[in-house]
Structures are given as structure tokens and as C-alpha cells.
Design a protein around this motif. Structure first.
Motif, PDB file in Angstrom:
ATOM      1  N   ILE A 154       0.841  -1.207   0.000  1.00 14.71           N
ATOM      2  CA  ILE A 154       0.000   0.000   0.000  1.00 14.71           C
ATOM      3  C   ILE A 154       0.874   1.254   0.000  1.00 14.71           C
ATOM      4  CG2 ILE A 154      -1.600   1.336   1.421  1.00 14.71           C
ATOM      5  CD1 ILE A 154      -3.002  -1.373   2.033  1.00 14.71           C
ATOM      6  N   ALA A 155       1.920   1.270   0.841  1.00 12.78           N
ATOM      7  CA  ALA A 155       2.829   2.428   0.835  1.00 12.78           C
ATOM      8  C   ALA A 155       3.543   2.545  -0.511  1.00 12.78           C
ATOM      9  CB  ALA A 155       3.842   2.319   1.966  1.00 12.78           C
ATOM     10  N   ARG A 156       3.871   1.395  -1.111  1.00 12.90           N
ATOM     11  CA  ARG A 156       4.547   1.409  -2.414  1.00 12.90           C
ATOM     12  C   ARG A 156       3.646   1.936  -3.520  1.00 12.90           C
ATOM     13  NH1 ARG A 156       9.177  -1.533  -2.699  1.00 12.90           N
ATOM     14  NH2 ARG A 156       9.723  -2.593  -0.755  1.00 12.90           N
ATOM     15  N   ASP A 157       2.321   1.899  -3.259  1.00 16.47           N
ATOM     16  CA  ASP A 157       1.387   2.408  -4.264  1.00 16.47           C
ATOM     17  C   ASP A 157       0.794   3.740  -3.813  1.00 16.47           C
ATOM     18  OD1 ASP A 157       0.210   2.301  -6.723  1.00 16.47           O
ATOM     19  OD2 ASP A 157      -1.348   0.851  -6.183  1.00 16.47           O
ATOM     20  N   GLY A 158       1.432   4.388  -2.836  1.00 15.78           N
ATOM     21  CA  GLY A 158       0.978   5.706  -2.380  1.00 15.78           C
ATOM     22  C   GLY A 158       0.862   6.642  -3.567  1.00 15.78           C
ATOM     23  N   GLU A 159      -0.157   7.465  -3.576  1.00 13.71           N
ATOM     24  CA  GLU A 159      -0.406   8.314  -4.744  1.00 13.71           C
ATOM     25  C   GLU A 159       0.799   9.196  -5.052  1.00 13.71           C
ATOM     26  OE1 GLU A 159      -5.229   8.538  -4.707  1.00 13.71           O
ATOM     27  OE2 GLU A 159      -4.125  10.033  -3.592  1.00 13.71           O
ATOM     28  N   GLY A 160       1.298   9.051  -6.252  1.00 14.57           N
ATOM     29  CA  GLY A 160       2.428   9.858  -6.708  1.00 14.57           C
ATOM     30  C   GLY A 160       3.769   9.425  -6.143  1.00 14.57           C
ATOM     31  N   ALA A 161       3.795   8.304  -5.403  1.00 15.59           N
ATOM     32  CA  ALA A 161       5.029   7.912  -4.705  1.00 15.59           C
ATOM     33  C   ALA A 161       6.157   7.552  -5.650  1.00 15.59           C
ATOM     34  CB  ALA A 161       4.747   6.736  -3.768  1.00 15.59           C
ATOM     35  N   ARG A 162       7.362   8.019  -5.319  1.00 16.70           N
ATOM     36  CA  ARG A 162       8.571   7.662  -6.052  1.00 16.70           C
ATOM     37  C   ARG A 162       9.616   7.062  -5.110  1.00 16.70           C
ATOM     38  NH1 ARG A 162       5.343   7.811  -9.099  1.00 16.70           N
ATOM     39  NH2 ARG A 162       5.038   9.101 -10.957  1.00 16.70           N
ATOM     40  N   LYS A 163       9.393   7.223  -3.798  1.00 19.94           N
ATOM     41  CA  LYS A 163      10.316   6.680  -2.793  1.00 19.94           C
ATOM     42  C   LYS A 163       9.507   5.901  -1.751  1.00 19.94           C
ATOM     43  CE  LYS A 163      13.897   9.428  -4.044  1.00 19.94           C
ATOM     44  NZ  LYS A 163      15.112   8.899  -4.658  1.00 19.94           N
ATOM     45  N   PHE A 164      10.007   4.722  -1.400  1.00 16.68           N
ATOM     46  CA  PHE A 164       9.432   3.940  -0.309  1.00 16.68           C
ATOM     47  C   PHE A 164      10.317   4.168   0.914  1.00 16.68           C
ATOM     48  CE2 PHE A 164       9.478  -0.081   2.121  1.00 16.68           C
ATOM     49  CZ  PHE A 164       8.127  -0.160   2.457  1.00 16.68           C
ATOM     50  N   VAL A 165       9.735   4.644   1.992  1.00 18.53           N
ATOM     51  CA  VAL A 165      10.531   5.034   3.160  1.00 18.53           C
ATOM     52  C   VAL A 165      10.115   4.239   4.390  1.00 18.53           C
ATOM     53  CG1 VAL A 165      11.243   6.948   4.646  1.00 18.53           C
ATOM     54  CG2 VAL A 165      10.743   7.377   2.220  1.00 18.53           C
ATOM     55  N   GLU A 166      11.097   3.625   5.048  1.00 17.99           N
ATOM     56  CA  GLU A 166      10.843   2.981   6.327  1.00 17.99           C
ATOM     57  C   GLU A 166      11.393   3.884   7.419  1.00 17.99           C
ATOM     58  OE1 GLU A 166      11.312  -1.269   6.717  1.00 17.99           O
ATOM     59  OE2 GLU A 166      12.393  -1.032   8.617  1.00 17.99           O
ATOM     60  N   VAL A 167      10.520   4.323   8.312  1.00 16.72           N
ATOM     61  CA  VAL A 167      10.941   5.186   9.415  1.00 16.72           C
ATOM     62  C   VAL A 167      11.074   4.332  10.670  1.00 16.72           C
ATOM     63  CG1 VAL A 167      10.362   7.189  10.846  1.00 16.72           C
ATOM     64  CG2 VAL A 167       9.745   7.169   8.407  1.00 16.72           C
ATOM     65  N   GLN A 168      12.281   4.220  11.188  1.00 18.91           N
ATOM     66  CA  GLN A 168      12.529   3.434  12.407  1.00 18.91           C
ATOM     67  C   GLN A 168      12.829   4.387  13.552  1.00 18.91           C
ATOM     68  OE1 GLN A 168      15.933   1.092  11.415  1.00 18.91           O
ATOM     69  NE2 GLN A 168      14.824  -0.317  10.072  1.00 18.91           N
ATOM     70  N   VAL A 169      12.030   4.311  14.595  1.00 18.31           N
ATOM     71  CA  VAL A 169      12.312   5.127  15.785  1.00 18.31           C
ATOM     72  C   VAL A 169      12.652   4.188  16.924  1.00 18.31           C
ATOM     73  CG1 VAL A 169      11.347   6.710  17.489  1.00 18.31           C
ATOM     74  CG2 VAL A 169      10.880   7.059  15.058  1.00 18.31           C
ATOM     75  N   GLU A 170      13.782   4.420  17.588  1.00 21.51           N
ATOM     76  CA  GLU A 170      14.171   3.594  18.724  1.00 21.51           C
ATOM     77  C   GLU A 170      14.671   4.495  19.850  1.00 21.51           C
ATOM     78  OE1 GLU A 170      16.797   1.411  16.153  1.00 21.51           O
ATOM     79  OE2 GLU A 170      18.553   2.319  17.076  1.00 21.51           O
ATOM     80  N   GLY A 171      14.853   3.887  21.019  1.00 21.10           N
ATOM     81  CA  GLY A 171      15.346   4.663  22.160  1.00 21.10           C
ATOM     82  C   GLY A 171      14.307   5.593  22.765  1.00 21.10           C
ATOM     83  N   ALA A 172      13.030   5.361  22.415  1.00 24.56           N
ATOM     84  CA  ALA A 172      11.962   6.185  22.997  1.00 24.56           C
ATOM     85  C   ALA A 172      11.606   5.648  24.380  1.00 24.56           C
ATOM     86  CB  ALA A 172      10.738   6.176  22.097  1.00 24.56           C
ATOM     87  N   GLU A 173      10.847   6.438  25.135  1.00 24.56           N
ATOM     88  CA  GLU A 173      10.492   5.989  26.481  1.00 24.56           C
ATOM     89  C   GLU A 173       9.602   4.751  26.431  1.00 24.56           C
ATOM     90  OE1 GLU A 173       9.133   8.902  29.208  1.00 24.56           O
ATOM     91  OE2 GLU A 173      11.143   9.751  29.427  1.00 24.56           O
ATOM     92  N   THR A 174       8.659   4.711  25.464  1.00 20.93           N
ATOM     93  CA  THR A 174       7.774   3.557  25.304  1.00 20.93           C
ATOM     94  C   THR A 174       7.561   3.296  23.813  1.00 20.93           C
ATOM     95  OG1 THR A 174       5.778   4.902  25.222  1.00 20.93           O
ATOM     96  CG2 THR A 174       6.495   4.189  27.402  1.00 20.93           C
ATOM     97  N   ASP A 175       7.006   2.130  23.487  1.00 26.82           N
ATOM     98  CA  ASP A 175       6.678   1.833  22.096  1.00 26.82           C
ATOM     99  C   ASP A 175       5.639   2.822  21.559  1.00 26.82           C
ATOM    100  OD1 ASP A 175       8.412  -0.286  22.184  1.00 26.82           O
ATOM    101  OD2 ASP A 175       6.873  -1.844  22.259  1.00 26.82           O
ATOM    102  N   LEU A 176       4.663   3.164  22.398  1.00 31.45           N
ATOM    103  CA  LEU A 176       3.619   4.089  21.967  1.00 31.45           C
ATOM    104  C   LEU A 176       4.215   5.457  21.645  1.00 31.45           C
ATOM    105  CD1 LEU A 176       0.624   4.608  21.466  1.00 31.45           C
ATOM    106  CD2 LEU A 176       0.396   5.254  23.870  1.00 31.45           C
ATOM    107  N   SER A 177       5.136   5.895  22.483  1.00 29.92           N
ATOM    108  CA  SER A 177       5.812   7.168  22.249  1.00 29.92           C
ATOM    109  C   SER A 177       6.602   7.102  20.938  1.00 29.92           C
ATOM    110  CB  SER A 177       6.732   7.464  23.434  1.00 29.92           C
ATOM    111  OG  SER A 177       7.395   8.690  23.247  1.00 29.92           O
TER     112      SER A 177
END
Lengths: 412, 412
Positions: free
Chosen positions: B279-302
Motif C-alpha cells: 500500500i505504501a509502495r502504491d501511495g499516490e504519486g510515490a517515487r520513494k518507499f521510506v521505512e521510518v525506524q524510531v528507537e530509544g523512545a520511552e515507550t513503544d507508543l511514544s
């Protein structure tokens, strides 16, 4: 970047009265831009009170940290603003820069560094060399004759026009004035520039009263503008009151209970709302100025969240760009806000044309009439939730290809 | 609209095994599109269990209301999906439409209307005439031989490619299969279309176990994809388990404590994450597929809130479109999330290139190395907050002029 002035810019600039106790100067420090001013120094007479509100970002810039710290004193003698570099995310170097900048400005104005307020806007992550201020500020206090328009120009980044506003109010037979300047092409710019505004008055008013008025009015002015939902690290609004009107016999306004504070508050509101609107009108790539009115919500806060959900929705904003009366996207944005809403009580208007009512398309819906509204440069979108009496109004602009070009094509 | 297939589309489609107990058929009902299929009917064998998750929108579509209602029964005999009209914000007419649609499908499949699940995607606010289903569905149960690829094609709106995925797992010596299809050009489309996914397995598994697995896995798959932050009125994920593998001797999995549920869960995860990425790969007008990784936060929800703040930021997304390693905008997006963050502990990577560390630009920063990463079609952006062990990963795409063209130029 953008060479042309926003088509939504005001057609003329107001005459700005003098604010006794305020003197302005601008200079070219060559921080980033060539052949334009990029430094503003404001000299404030002794006894000037100050109030401020700042970004809610958890990663604020060094100048924001500095201003927050100095605000406790409640007094100000000078304001130093530069464009071209935000001095944000610059670590210990940034802290040293604000300390040194305040010292240089304090020497120029013959006051204490703690009486200097600072703001920076432009590239972030680049160290800002405070020594660049030394030459321009040297002897600057003898050359302080800059116009308000020039002051507003010196703090621009991707703005396509300088933003100034003024209001006057008679208190106890004495006319007091409020002048304000602002910058911001919608809180955003190629390197995440900032929304900055500086407001000056000659009213004799304590910093407590000033802070109370500012905190109250910011909610319906600068906090009610959005271009793209991106909050900068450097947003700063400062209000300075020189008290010079005391020389005309006006007694100081020292408590919020003083009934004379109301008149001042209304004039301050005029200036702040005027500047806030101008920021939306200069939103990057903007071709439509949109006022989103939400009413009938359970509370004002709920109405605000829904209004921002609509104003920040890329689908709603592109629909305005395409002059498409796509109220389905408005329903979507109401629904995603997570606030109390009853699909079957919802009504939506574009301008005076009601397009939806009771949870479905208006029986008398005219595509033609709605399209006519969407062709205008200034559009009011009204949503009635039918639940309570909470309301809020947000100013925004459309999302155009030009926005993507400004922020995507440009390499800092 | 978009004639060309997304450059981020998978290069081949997987071989899909048969799922015993599931039969598929598609038809042209002429709901909105011409010369293409727009109706999918799935027939499910008696005893099929079902689980579902739906949009969190406060203004859900009529089919979503219907599915929520029928889910209590835990059993399903049929699924009817149409594209071209979302049957959302259609008032009482919409409620009548789902009732009638379920009746027509129930007649075709010889079951009760309460065993029929429904989903619609496309224009919203337009009444959907259920009678359009009558002719195509008449006798359809005798013609149910459609491929999974054709099934996925019938539910597309602005999607540029059909989305299918499969996984198999051996449980107690019996191979069970999971097939899934999905549609969505990034949760959005010209008329606020929807993210829909339907997953089928022959595993004998109770609806309680199925719901538990689905609810758990949706968080890191479909709830971890964003194209433009706009949540549709119609988002629906349904999982059906026919239990046909029981015929091969597999005992039913009736409780979440059953250790065999784990293997099934992993296979389900594979299918859901695969479809979510598509679905992200077929995002409207998409030319880049981006994985955003966040770590070291206080909680997973954060970490999730910060990851979404980054992935939804128009400034971050346009920077990807412009191949600009503009980490200042990432700092901005971290700061605006409102979650615990310490500017001076923040570190940021584009791919393997660390661009910022300890609250300032990386001393060894190489603009060239960072730019090289930004030229790739698939980019990992990693942010370490340095506070705790909370982490989250979001898939998204860039924001291009083509997105504005698709959603702004087009008049529904």
C-alpha cells in the motif's frame, strides 16, 4: 526561491505610527543571503516590559531557550533578530552563540545581556557565528531610523512580502499605539524556518498584564493558523511595552482586573489576527486563503481539534487547490479528528452554499453553485456538528504543486 | 487517472495456493467505472470463522457499521465488495443499501444475510443502488473460478497495481495456507477511497483466536502505514478461516493459549506486513518507499507517535521527493510530536549514514554520502532518541507534485 509575491498578499501596507521608546535598525551581516538585510536590532527605552510565547516543540532552538530564561525578569532593552540561520540543533555551540550575541547587542545598546531578547530564523543544524553581528551592530544605536516595513523585510526567509500591522486605542483620553511585524511562509520554509512576530506598544502596562493578554490572544491568532501542520523549533512571539504613553499622562495598567486592559487587549487582538492572517496568505505556494469555521462542537477545544484536522488534511487542501467542492473529504477530516461527532447531524457549507446536511448530500445541492464558490481566492468553509456550542476558527491555505516544488526541488 | 504503474511496485506476483472452502468471482456491475470489474463475491464454506478491524473514524461508512454488527456472530458465509462507490455519508439510504446488498448476496450464496460481510470503496456521498448487484450476482455461485489477482483487481480504485500476498505454515504436520488481497493507494484516493484488505485461511481456528491475532498484528502492519495522514471512513480488514484443513486431520485451534496459534500468527503477520508495504509502495504519486525506524523512545507508543509525526510531515516527505538529506526537518518532526525527547541525545541516520548525533550535526557528516542514500528508491530513516527502549517502525512514501496533481487536478 519564489520570485513572485503571493497573489493573496494585502494590496497595500498600512501607515505605521511611531511607537515612542522603540527605535529600529537593520543591517546586512551576510549570514546566508547576499545583497539584502538579515539583521534587525530594536532599541527599547528603559522600563520596557515584555511578554512572550514560544514553540511547543520538544526540540526548541537556542534563542528560544534564551528568551524563556530572560522572560522571568519581565524587562527588555533590546531585541536582536537575524534571518538565514535558525541556530537550532547546534548543541553547545548554539548556547555559546546566544550568549555572545546578547553581549554584542548589550554593548551596542549599553544595557545588560539579560535585557536582550534574541530570535533566529533560517537553516537549522548550521553553526551560527555570533561574531558576524559585531561589525553591523557596532555604532548601530546611532543609526536607528529604519522603517517598520524595512524591519519586517530584514527578518524574511521564504516570505514573499513583509508583514506589518497596527492598531490604536484611546485609553483615559490618551491614544496608545500597537505596531507589529511578523515573518513566516506558513510556519515552514525550505529549511524549516519559523514563525516569528514582534509587537511593540507605548502603553504603560506591566509584564504580567502583557503576558496575560498575549497568552489569551495567541490562541485565536497565531495558534489558529496552519499551512502544513509542521511546527517549527523556533516559533516566537514577543510583545514589548515601552510605557512611553505615561509621558502623556496615562497611568500604568498593572493588573489584569484594570478595566482599561480590555481596550488594549482588543487592539492587540487586531494586530495579532492581522499578522496571523498574513502568514496564511503567504503560505508556501498558496493560491487560496481558507477560513475553516467549526461550530456546534461539544467544546471549543473539540472544535479546534476538528478545525485543525480539516485545515491540515492534504486531501482537503488539494481539493481547494483543484477548486473541487469535495465535501466528502471534509467528512473524512471530521471523522479522523477523534472528537465527538455524529455523522447524521453534520452540515457543511462552502461559502453560503450548503452542500451537506443531516449526514447526507443536501437535497438542494447545486454543483454549479459550489464550484462558483471554489473559484474564489478567499473561501469560508463552515462545518456545524449539531452537538453543542463549541466553536473555533482556523486560517489556512491550499496545497499546490508549487508547495512541493518549493520544499522538494530546493536543495539547501 | 494514473495510467502508469508505481515504480515501487513488486516486480512479480506470488503464486497463490488454493484456500479450500473459499471460492471467488468478479463481475462488471457498472457502478462507476466502465470496462472493468467492480464487484467481488467470495463464497465461504459453512463453519467459516471471521475477525475484523475497522476505521477509527467517527464518521464510518454504512458497510463498516454493518460489519461491526455482524462480527458478533463470529461466522461468515460470504463477502461482497464493490469499488466505485464507498456508500459513506449516505444517511438512511446507505443503511437500506447494505441491508439490501446483504440480502442479494445471501440469496446468491444460499445463506442468511447476517452471514454476509460487506465493503465498499470509491466516491463518498453518492447513493449506491444495491439493485445494481442483482444481475451480476444472479447465478454467480455457479461461476466462481476467479483468480486471486483478478479478485484484487476488482476492488482497486486509484491503485496502480493489484495487491496479493500469501504465506504457508506447517501445523501438526498439516500445511495450512493464508492468502490476502488489499487495495489502497495510501489510504486515500480522489474521493477519499479506502484501505481494504481481506485475508483467507484454511486453518481451523476459532473467531476468538482469529480476532486476537488480527488485533495484535494490525498494529505493526496496516496501522503502521501512512501516505498522507488522512484516515478514511471505510478502512476494513477482515480475516476468514474456513477450517478446511481439518479434513487433513488438523485439530481446531480454539484458544489463544494453544501453542500452535503462534505459527499461524507468524504466517498471518507475513501476509499483513507484505500487503501493508504494498500500500505504501502504491501511495499516490510515490517515487520513494521510506521505512521510518524510531528507537530509544520511552515507550513503544511514544516511538509510534514520533514515527508517525515524521512519516506524516509534509516537509519531511517533500525532502524525500527532492532527494534532500534534510535532517533538520526530522528534528522538527520529532520536536512537534509532543513526546518525551531530548534534543541533545538525538541521533539520526539516512540509510547507514549518521547525519546527526548528540543534538548537533555529526562531526563526520558527509553531504555526498547522505545524498547517495537519498537517491535510492527505498530508504531507511532511523532516529535514536537515546532515552529508553521503546521502538516502532512505519512505512510511508514521499510527497510529490504528482500527489497534488492526482488529488487537486482531478474533479470527481
Amino acid at each position: 526561491m519564489t520570485e513572485t509575491v503571493s497573489p493573496l498578499a494585502p494590496t497595500s501596507f498600512p501607515e505605521m505610527p511611531d511607537i515612542k521608546g522603540v527605535r529600529l535598525a537593520t543591517a546586512e551581516a551576510g549570514i546566508k543571503y547576499k545583497n539584502r538585510t538579515d539583521v534587525l536590532l530594536a532599541s527599547l527605552s528603559p522600563g520596557t516590559t515584555v511578554a512572550g510565547v514560544f514553540t511547543k516543540s520538544k526540540c526548541p532552538s537556542a534563542p528560544v531557550d534564551w528568551c524563556r530564561q530572560q522572560l522571568g525578569g519581565g524587562v527588555a532593552r533590546g531585541l536582536l533578530v537575524n534571518s538565514g540561520n535558525a541556530n537550532a540543533f547546534t548543541g553547545k555551540t548554539g548556547v555559546e552563540t546566544v550568549r555572545l550575541s546578547a553581549e554584542i547587542a548589550a554593548r551596542a545598546l549599553d544595557c545588560s545581556p539579560s535585557e536582550i531578547f534574541l530570535a533566529s530564523t533560517g537553516v537549522i543544524g548550521e553553526p551560527l557565528d555570533a561574531r558576524k553581528f559585531e561589525d553591523p551592530l557596532h555604532g548601530m544605536s546611532g543609526r536607528m531610523t529604519t522603517s517598520w516595513l524595512d524591519a519586517a523585510r530584514a527578518i524574511m526567509t521564504t516570505d514573499t512580502f513583509p508583514k506589518i500591522a497596527t492598531a490604536s486605542v484611546e485609553i483615559d483620553g490618551v491614544m496608545v499605539h500597537i505596531n507589529g511585524i511578523a515573518k513566516g511562509a506558513g510556519m515552514i520554509a525550505p529549511d524549516m524556518a519559523t514563525m516569528l512576530s514582534f509587537i511593540f506598544t507605548d502603553a504603560p502596562v506591566s509584564s504580567a498584564v502583557l503576558q496575560s493578554a498575549l497568552s489569551r490572544e495567541v490562541e485565536n491568532s497565531f495558534n489558529a493558523v496552519t499551512v502544513d501542520s509542521d511546527t517549527s523549533t523556533s516559533d516566537t512571539v514577543l510583545v514589548f511595552a515601552t510605557g512611553a504613553a505615561r509621558q502623556s499622562g496615562l497611568e500604568p495598567i498593572d493588573t489584569v482586573e484594570d478595566p482599561r486592559a480590555d481596550g488594549l487587549l482588543l487592539a492587540l487582538r487586531d494586530v495579532m489576527q492581522d499578522l496571523a492572517q498574513q502568514i496564511a496568505r503567504d503560505g508556501e505556494g498558496a493560491r487560496k486563503f481558507v477560513e475553516v469555521q467549526v461550530e456546534g462542537a461539544e467544546t471549543d477545544l473539540s472544535a479546534k481539534k476538528i478545525a485543525l484536522s480539516i485545515a491540515n488534511s492534504p486531501l482537503v487542501k488539494t481539493a481547494f487547490a483543484g477548486e473541487d467542492a469535495n465535501w466528502g473529504r471534509v467528512v473524512m477530516a471530521v471523522g479522523k479528528a477523534g472528537e465527538p461527532a455524529d455523522r447524521d447531524r453534520l452540515a457543511i457549507w462552502f461559502g453560503d452554499v450548503r452542500v451537506a446536511v443531516n449526514g447526507a448530500r443536501d437535497p438542494g445541492y447545486s454543483e454549479e453553485a459550489a464550484s462558483e464558490v471554489m473559484k474564489q481566492a478567499e473561501i469560508v468553509l463552515r462545518v456545524d456538528l449539531g452537538l453543542g456550542s463549541g466553536s473555533f476558527r482556523v486560517w489556512t491555505c491550499d496545497l499546490t504543486k508549487e508547495y512541493v516544488a518549493i520544499n522538494g526541488d530546493y536543495r539547501s
